[in-house]
Design a protein around this motif. Sequence first.
Motif, PDB file in Angstrom:
ATOM      1  N   ILE A  60      42.906  34.210  39.957  1.00 57.44           N
ATOM      2  CA  ILE A  60      41.608  34.988  39.582  1.00 57.44           C
ATOM      3  C   ILE A  60      40.821  35.223  40.903  1.00 57.44           C
TER       4      ILE A  60
ATOM      5  N   LYS B 195      41.694  38.304  42.975  1.00 57.32           N
ATOM      6  CA  LYS B 195      41.309  39.364  42.591  1.00 57.32           C
ATOM      7  C   LYS B 195      39.882  39.648  42.494  1.00 57.32           C
ATOM      8  N   ILE B 196      38.930  38.659  42.401  1.00 59.18           N
ATOM      9  CA  ILE B 196      37.603  38.807  42.280  1.00 59.18           C
ATOM     10  C   ILE B 196      37.097  39.219  43.720  1.00 59.18           C
TER      11      ILE B 196
ATOM     12  N   LYS C  19      33.423  35.166  33.623  1.00 53.19           N
ATOM     13  CA  LYS C  19      33.112  36.465  32.800  1.00 53.19           C
ATOM     14  C   LYS C  19      31.904  37.195  33.166  1.00 53.19           C
TER      15      LYS C  19
ATOM     16  N   CYS D   5      33.306  38.897  36.563  1.00 54.89           N
ATOM     17  CA  CYS D   5      34.166  39.946  36.548  1.00 54.89           C
ATOM     18  C   CYS D   5      33.450  41.371  35.590  1.00 54.89           C
ATOM     19  N   GLU D   6      32.320  40.886  34.821  1.00 62.15           N
ATOM     20  CA  GLU D   6      31.633  42.086  34.345  1.00 62.15           C
ATOM     21  C   GLU D   6      30.726  42.739  35.495  1.00 62.15           C
TER      22      GLU D   6
ATOM     23  N   ILE E  45      35.484  44.623  35.958  1.00 67.23           N
ATOM     24  CA  ILE E  45      36.939  44.570  35.560  1.00 67.23           C
ATOM     25  C   ILE E  45      37.168  43.334  34.376  1.00 67.23           C
ATOM     26  N   SER E  46      38.490  43.454  33.736  1.00 70.06           N
ATOM     27  CA  SER E  46      38.421  42.857  32.539  1.00 70.06           C
ATOM     28  C   SER E  46      39.202  41.217  33.027  1.00 70.06           C
ATOM     29  N   PRO E  47      38.373  40.355  32.313  1.00 72.56           N
ATOM     30  CA  PRO E  47      38.920  39.003  33.057  1.00 72.56           C
ATOM     31  C   PRO E  47      39.992  38.564  31.705  1.00 72.56           C
TER      32      PRO E  47
ATOM     33  N   ILE F 277      44.231  40.914  35.092  1.00 71.04           N
ATOM     34  CA  ILE F 277      44.291  39.977  35.867  1.00 71.04           C
ATOM     35  C   ILE F 277      45.324  39.023  36.093  1.00 71.04           C
TER      36      ILE F 277
END
Length: 426
Positions: free
Chosen positions: A5, A8-9, A49, A52-53, A57-59, A101
């Motif tokens: 993750i 991606k973040i 969460k 991501c918000e 993006i969707s977690p 993700i």
Amino acid sequence: MSDGIGEKIKYFRIKYNLTQEELAKGIVSVSYLSKIERNAADPNPEAVKKLCERLGISPEKVIDEDIASQVMRWMESLLKCDLVLAHDLYQDIQTKIEKVIDADLFWLVKLHTLYYFVLTKQKDKAKRKLKLLKQDQKYFSEKEQYYWLKFKAHFEYLESSYEKAFLHFQEAERIYSDIFKEESEEYYDLIYHVAKTATVLHYSYHASVYSERSLVYYRDHYRLERAAKCHILKGVNYKRIREMDEALKQFELAEGLGKRLSSDTILFRVYEAIGELFHDLNMSTQAIRYYAKAYDLVKHQFSLQELIAILGHVKTYIQYEKPDLAKDWLTKAETLLKSEKDMPPRYVYQVKVLRFALYGFTQNFEKLLVKEVIPYFKSRKLYIAYAGYVRLLGDYYYNNRKYKLAAEYYAEAHQAMVDIQNKDNK
DNA sequence: CCAGTCTAATTGCAGCGTAC
DNA sequence: GTACGCTGCAATTAGACTGG
């Protein structure tokens, strides 16, 4: 835990031009975000969460099986160079992947996108992708590192930087066995490309070893098109070490496969290669026959191939001492160059030099070679072509009684050839 | 129940490298 | 030099577990 993750973040944070401080504010500390991004921390899901918000993006960690299998199919289509299928899947995947993700899949897609751009010859896009990936290579897993090396090599090949391509391919081969359990299609695709690149570089030893290895695999697995290409590579290398009978045999095997597959691409390469072989043997009539066959396959369709076939005619007619015919074909080449702007420089230069060969070597010839042609091939490390043109310039000086200059250029050409041998023997 | 202990998440700060 | 973005490290905190 490393479910990836973090990468991606980080990717999206940079994409949206945020600093760690801006993204972390009110959620976690900056240094902890730094850890999250490096997968050095196992943050609580609530914080993830929120991050991501903020990034939009969707977690969701669970990936859509559909996308995973679609990505696998896409990678497969790229490996098999099935561009039509690859194109369709690419469109689909690009829209979906950003919402998923799963860093594993995520980087694989990014890396294969680079290869997709290279295969479809979208140089600018490939260049941009390469630059982006370069920044992230420190996060690559071993498998990703392998693809990175391989696709970087393909990019360099496209850019005519064959020496760099060769080194990257070899490095990829070195780490292959650490990553994949067995020698699969992936492996022999790599081996084939090492052979192909070695052939361009005139590394005869590497070229023959690698082309034989990949040939055995492709033959046993009925990958006939690749097998044909391996035969052509082997033929070219036999020709270079003057094993002409063996070379011809390889080309004929490739021709047989080409006919069976009714592949004009293969047949063109075969006829062009046989033409070149007879040209080297001073058998002009035969050479012309094959260049004509090659020409018929591609004329008014594939301009680059057409140009290659035309150039075969020109040099053979010069060898055959039929300057009038050579001049006719040269005119064809020049007309083609006018309508097609984006021809590779090496062919453009060849046309220019052949004009001097037919109409007389003037001072402009010296200027062209010293200012453009020789520096071009030197900078690209295309030493065979470089040595050829350097020798040609030596001839020019010799004929003009500038013996000292001639000697310097002859020595330089000789040195370039020695260097190639040394590199091949490494 | 609760004091004590252990573990893992999180923070603050010093310091590093880079760009201007 | 200094401003900025980022990282490494020691300290702090929160929560789980345990023995009495």
